[in-house]
Design a protein around this motif. Sequence first.
Motif, PDB file in Angstrom:
ATOM      1  N   LYS A 132      23.885  22.875  23.768  1.00 47.24           N
ATOM      2  CA  LYS A 132      24.701  23.678  24.675  1.00 47.24           C
ATOM      3  C   LYS A 132      24.016  23.637  26.032  1.00 47.24           C
ATOM      4  O   LYS A 132      22.845  23.996  26.153  1.00 47.24           O
ATOM      5  N   THR A 133      24.735  23.177  27.076  1.00 45.27           N
ATOM      6  CA  THR A 133      24.128  22.922  28.385  1.00 45.27           C
ATOM      7  C   THR A 133      24.809  23.778  29.449  1.00 45.27           C
ATOM      8  O   THR A 133      26.040  23.921  29.453  1.00 45.27           O
ATOM      9  N   VAL A 134      24.016  24.337  30.353  1.00 46.42           N
ATOM     10  CA  VAL A 134      24.521  25.094  31.494  1.00 46.42           C
ATOM     11  C   VAL A 134      23.742  24.671  32.737  1.00 46.42           C
ATOM     12  O   VAL A 134      22.647  24.110  32.642  1.00 46.42           O
ATOM     13  N   ASN A 135      24.311  24.939  33.892  1.00 44.45           N
ATOM     14  CA  ASN A 135      23.634  24.705  35.168  1.00 44.45           C
ATOM     15  C   ASN A 135      23.027  26.019  35.665  1.00 44.45           C
ATOM     16  O   ASN A 135      23.605  27.096  35.459  1.00 44.45           O
ATOM     17  N   ALA A 136      21.883  25.923  36.335  1.00 39.65           N
ATOM     18  CA  ALA A 136      21.186  27.125  36.787  1.00 39.65           C
ATOM     19  C   ALA A 136      20.493  26.850  38.109  1.00 39.65           C
ATOM     20  O   ALA A 136      20.198  25.698  38.455  1.00 39.65           O
ATOM     21  N   TYR A 137      20.214  27.937  38.848  1.00 37.75           N
ATOM     22  CA  TYR A 137      19.504  27.889  40.127  1.00 37.75           C
ATOM     23  C   TYR A 137      18.430  28.970  40.109  1.00 37.75           C
ATOM     24  O   TYR A 137      18.648  30.075  39.590  1.00 37.75           O
ATOM     25  N   SER A 138      17.266  28.666  40.690  1.00 34.19           N
ATOM     26  CA  SER A 138      16.237  29.682  40.835  1.00 34.19           C
ATOM     27  C   SER A 138      16.570  30.649  41.972  1.00 34.19           C
ATOM     28  O   SER A 138      16.189  31.815  41.929  1.00 34.19           O
ATOM     29  N   VAL A 173       5.872  11.192  14.850  1.00 31.81           N
ATOM     30  CA  VAL A 173       7.128  11.641  15.435  1.00 31.81           C
ATOM     31  C   VAL A 173       8.270  11.154  14.544  1.00 31.81           C
ATOM     32  O   VAL A 173       8.540   9.948  14.496  1.00 31.81           O
ATOM     33  N   PRO A 174       8.950  12.020  13.794  1.00 34.41           N
ATOM     34  CA  PRO A 174      10.087  11.582  12.976  1.00 34.41           C
ATOM     35  C   PRO A 174      11.252  11.123  13.850  1.00 34.41           C
ATOM     36  O   PRO A 174      11.476  11.639  14.953  1.00 34.41           O
ATOM     37  N   VAL A 175      12.002  10.137  13.369  1.00 36.96           N
ATOM     38  CA  VAL A 175      13.184   9.627  14.072  1.00 36.96           C
ATOM     39  C   VAL A 175      14.399  10.340  13.501  1.00 36.96           C
ATOM     40  O   VAL A 175      14.856  10.027  12.394  1.00 36.96           O
ATOM     41  N   PHE A 176      14.898  11.310  14.224  1.00 36.62           N
ATOM     42  CA  PHE A 176      16.053  12.083  13.791  1.00 36.62           C
ATOM     43  C   PHE A 176      17.270  11.689  14.606  1.00 36.62           C
ATOM     44  O   PHE A 176      17.191  11.573  15.835  1.00 36.62           O
ATOM     45  N   GLN A 177      18.399  11.505  13.946  1.00 34.62           N
ATOM     46  CA  GLN A 177      19.650  11.279  14.647  1.00 34.62           C
ATOM     47  C   GLN A 177      20.391  12.601  14.774  1.00 34.62           C
ATOM     48  O   GLN A 177      20.105  13.580  14.083  1.00 34.62           O
ATOM     49  N   GLN A 178      21.381  12.606  15.650  1.00 37.26           N
ATOM     50  CA  GLN A 178      22.092  13.842  15.941  1.00 37.26           C
ATOM     51  C   GLN A 178      23.044  14.186  14.810  1.00 37.26           C
ATOM     52  O   GLN A 178      23.717  13.326  14.252  1.00 37.26           O
ATOM     53  N   LYS A 179      23.080  15.486  14.482  1.00 39.06           N
ATOM     54  CA  LYS A 179      23.974  15.981  13.446  1.00 39.06           C
ATOM     55  C   LYS A 179      25.194  16.634  14.079  1.00 39.06           C
ATOM     56  O   LYS A 179      25.158  17.108  15.212  1.00 39.06           O
ATOM     57  N   ALA A 180      26.300  16.622  13.333  1.00 33.20           N
ATOM     58  CA  ALA A 180      27.534  17.228  13.823  1.00 33.20           C
ATOM     59  C   ALA A 180      27.520  18.727  13.524  1.00 33.20           C
ATOM     60  O   ALA A 180      26.739  19.221  12.716  1.00 33.20           O
ATOM     61  N   GLY A 181      28.410  19.443  14.205  1.00 28.09           N
ATOM     62  CA  GLY A 181      28.534  20.873  13.968  1.00 28.09           C
ATOM     63  C   GLY A 181      27.944  21.692  15.090  1.00 28.09           C
ATOM     64  O   GLY A 181      26.876  21.386  15.618  1.00 28.09           O
ATOM     65  N   THR A 182      28.648  22.759  15.479  1.00 21.67           N
ATOM     66  CA  THR A 182      28.209  23.635  16.561  1.00 21.67           C
ATOM     67  C   THR A 182      27.312  24.733  16.009  1.00 21.67           C
ATOM     68  O   THR A 182      27.675  25.427  15.066  1.00 21.67           O
ATOM     69  N   VAL A 183      26.124  24.866  16.586  1.00 17.79           N
ATOM     70  CA  VAL A 183      25.178  25.911  16.194  1.00 17.79           C
ATOM     71  C   VAL A 183      24.920  26.865  17.358  1.00 17.79           C
ATOM     72  O   VAL A 183      24.921  28.077  17.191  1.00 17.79           O
ATOM     73  N   ILE A 184      24.705  26.320  18.561  1.00 17.76           N
ATOM     74  CA  ILE A 184      24.458  27.136  19.753  1.00 17.76           C
ATOM     75  C   ILE A 184      25.806  27.521  20.348  1.00 17.76           C
ATOM     76  O   ILE A 184      26.580  26.662  20.775  1.00 17.76           O
TER      77      ILE A 184
END
Length: 833
Positions: free
Chosen positions: A507-513, A413-424
């Motif tokens: 990118k996070t959103v809320n959802a309901y079934s 499991v590689p240890v990756f840190q978070q990168k800057a910049g918007t993609v989603i």
Amino acid sequence: MTSTWVSVIAMLLAFVSGDEMLPCASVQTSSSVVVLGSPVTATCVIRDGCPLARGQAVHIEWHLGQRLVPSSPAANDSRTSMVVIPSFNDTMAYLTCCVQASPCQIVGGVAIRAGYPPAVPQNLRCQTNLTFPSTLTCRWDPGQKETHLRTNYTLHTEIRDSQENHTYELSAGVHHYTIPRKDFSFYLEMTISVKAVNELGEVSSEPVILEPLRSAKFDPPKILKVQAGLKKYGCLGVSWSLSQQQTWVTISSLNLEVRLKSADSNQWSEPVIPMTRVMLKRPVEVCRLLHGTEYYAQIRVRYQQSPWSEWSSRQSGVTLEKAPTGRLDSWMKVSGDHKQKHLKVHLFWKPSKQFRANSQNVSYIVSLQRLRGERRQVCFSLGHYCSFQLPTGAKKVFLFAMNAAGKSNPTEVPVFQQKAGTVISDVTVLPRDDTTLLVQWTSLASPGLTGYVVEWRPLLKSDPSLLRFEITDRNQSGLVITGNFEPYQPYGISVYPRFKDGIGPPKTVNAYSRQKAPSIVPKIWVKKTWHSYIELSWDEIPLGQRNGIVQNYKIFYWDEEGHIEIVNADLEKRKITLKELNAMSLYEAFMMVSTEGGSLNGSTINFKIEPFDAVAVVVMIVIPCGVGLSLLIIITVMTCFSNHKRLKVRFWPMIPDPANSSIKRWTSESMQDIPAFSDFEEPNPIYLSHLSFLDLPKKLDKNDDVHWLHRGSEDTSDLGESICGSPLSPSYSGTNSDSVPYATVIFSGPYTSQSANQPHVYLRSESTQPLLEMEEVFSHKSYQNMPTDGMTTAQCFFGPSQDDGPEERADAGILWGDFPFLQALTFNEAQID
């Protein structure tokens, strides 16, 4: 139709002759039951003694039900009529003849029924029941075509080699029959057929030849035990028997099927596992199963081609354990940066399609070392989640699955840190049903992008082990996620971009079934009122009571006259302003909150707009202005105090005290406290006299001496005159006897540029107070030269002349001692000589 036929019969009885009781007419037809759609012929004959036809010509008409049917009289006989119906399309109808009268009188009639011959019985099948009492039940299908006539069925059996025949009558509409045990033998073949009969004909089915035991359906068998085979990995042995009611059956072999499912699965395996010619009560073995896995097993049996029995009750068993195999899918979330000594790591994992736990009890180890046996372990977990800290320089960790039989190969499991910049750029979620959601996203072009991670978790539960994830490749822009989604509960769904060297921001959103109306509506209150508007505000609905994504807040309000207004509120601000309201009018309002699943109305509030108050407006304007002015004054005063020395020197310049100083002690250091002209806001072209110590030659030229003395008398005459004419003269006596007069000579230009005849300006003190210290300041006024007697001036300023007596000279010495400032203007006679 039955009531119509009864009325026809009643009329016929009314028209019979009294003595002979004979009908008035007779009706004859080719058949009272015909095939539907076939032609029908009928004849009506009027009897001679019929009262309706006595002594008059007879006209006969035909009626089929309520319809008139055309007819033709028989040849040479007016009392006989015949009718032909080319196609009889009713399943049952009454054909009547009547004598023309007013109205037409019915004299005879007949009921005609139509239908079809019986269809050949299809799909004859018989099944033997071995449970006491044993029976043989046969069933068949009557055919898809309806006969519209009563059809009777009979079941015929014939047992070979015994010549025993049986016929069983069935009730109308019944298409099955159960033969009792005494009429058949389990091991002897018999021929069975079905005959169908109605008024238009009879038919028989194809005969079926069977041995009753071969058509027997056994009761569900019983599983006695399911256990792992001895030293056989991936195998289970199933011990079984027939039901207790069928243990008497003695058959050499049976056919058997087995189906399995793992304990964590909801579906039985497909296809089932067939086993032929299985001996009674002998265990069967199922192999090629997963190691160390719990399975549920069911079986069913039959004899040769007989129907299968129902499935037995299930029993469980566990295969032998083996070390886990395959790799794990992992998802790591890292917080912290290189400036910190340790990184906070949350690691999640799940079995991949190739992973096999090979055991019921599996644990997981996260280590910094790849080799087994190393002790650089950072985490141990029985679930699928672990939180730990890593040194900042760590580049990878290794994940192991372990059971009692051994440890799996490591998953790196590689240890990756978070990168800057918007993609989603955008994420949408659409519910498909209660257990699946469709997640779609839009991403920007980014170099090094390798895929995406879709993550979801329940927002009302803080347990991190409830988090789930899926990993996709870079070409995907959507994913269907499956889970135990609870309706009306919020879920946070995030999409992360994955790179070769890091993880991008999500990118996070809320959802309901599934959504429904909110459980509550927030209470609204009046926040602010003004002349013609009012501001309403409310709190946010708690997340657990929204039951969906809030689409809008609507405010309904109306006045006393019933004028209703509806406004939509901003979802983020949670406040709204109602404008153009009438003063002194009572209003009512309530809020409606809506989601995609429904809406809910809140309680009603009342409010009133007060009339415009001018005094209140003035107070609201004056108070802020007063407060602002007070703050300005305080700031100004504080500024003045912080710079008091500078202001003091500006208004009262520092002047040396002539009474406590002499020209010899008055150096350039003492002059530093005198303010420069540049410090004044509006400097005037005024030049003060400056005194310097001069090193005179020991002997002076006589001409120079006379010239200097001459100039000196001229230059100082005005000064002495000015001083003598002022309260600073020795003869002046002020209110303060301790005061010391002093003066300052002012030039209109630099001293070196003064012309001989240029007038001078003097500054003198008007104060009767003692001379100020060096720190004090003074006020001054400029005065022009005053024309006075030259001798008086010289005496006042320089003392008496040479013509004066000794006393006057003494007085002059005292004068110079009292004014050391002026004494500096004198010259040493020795130096002149």
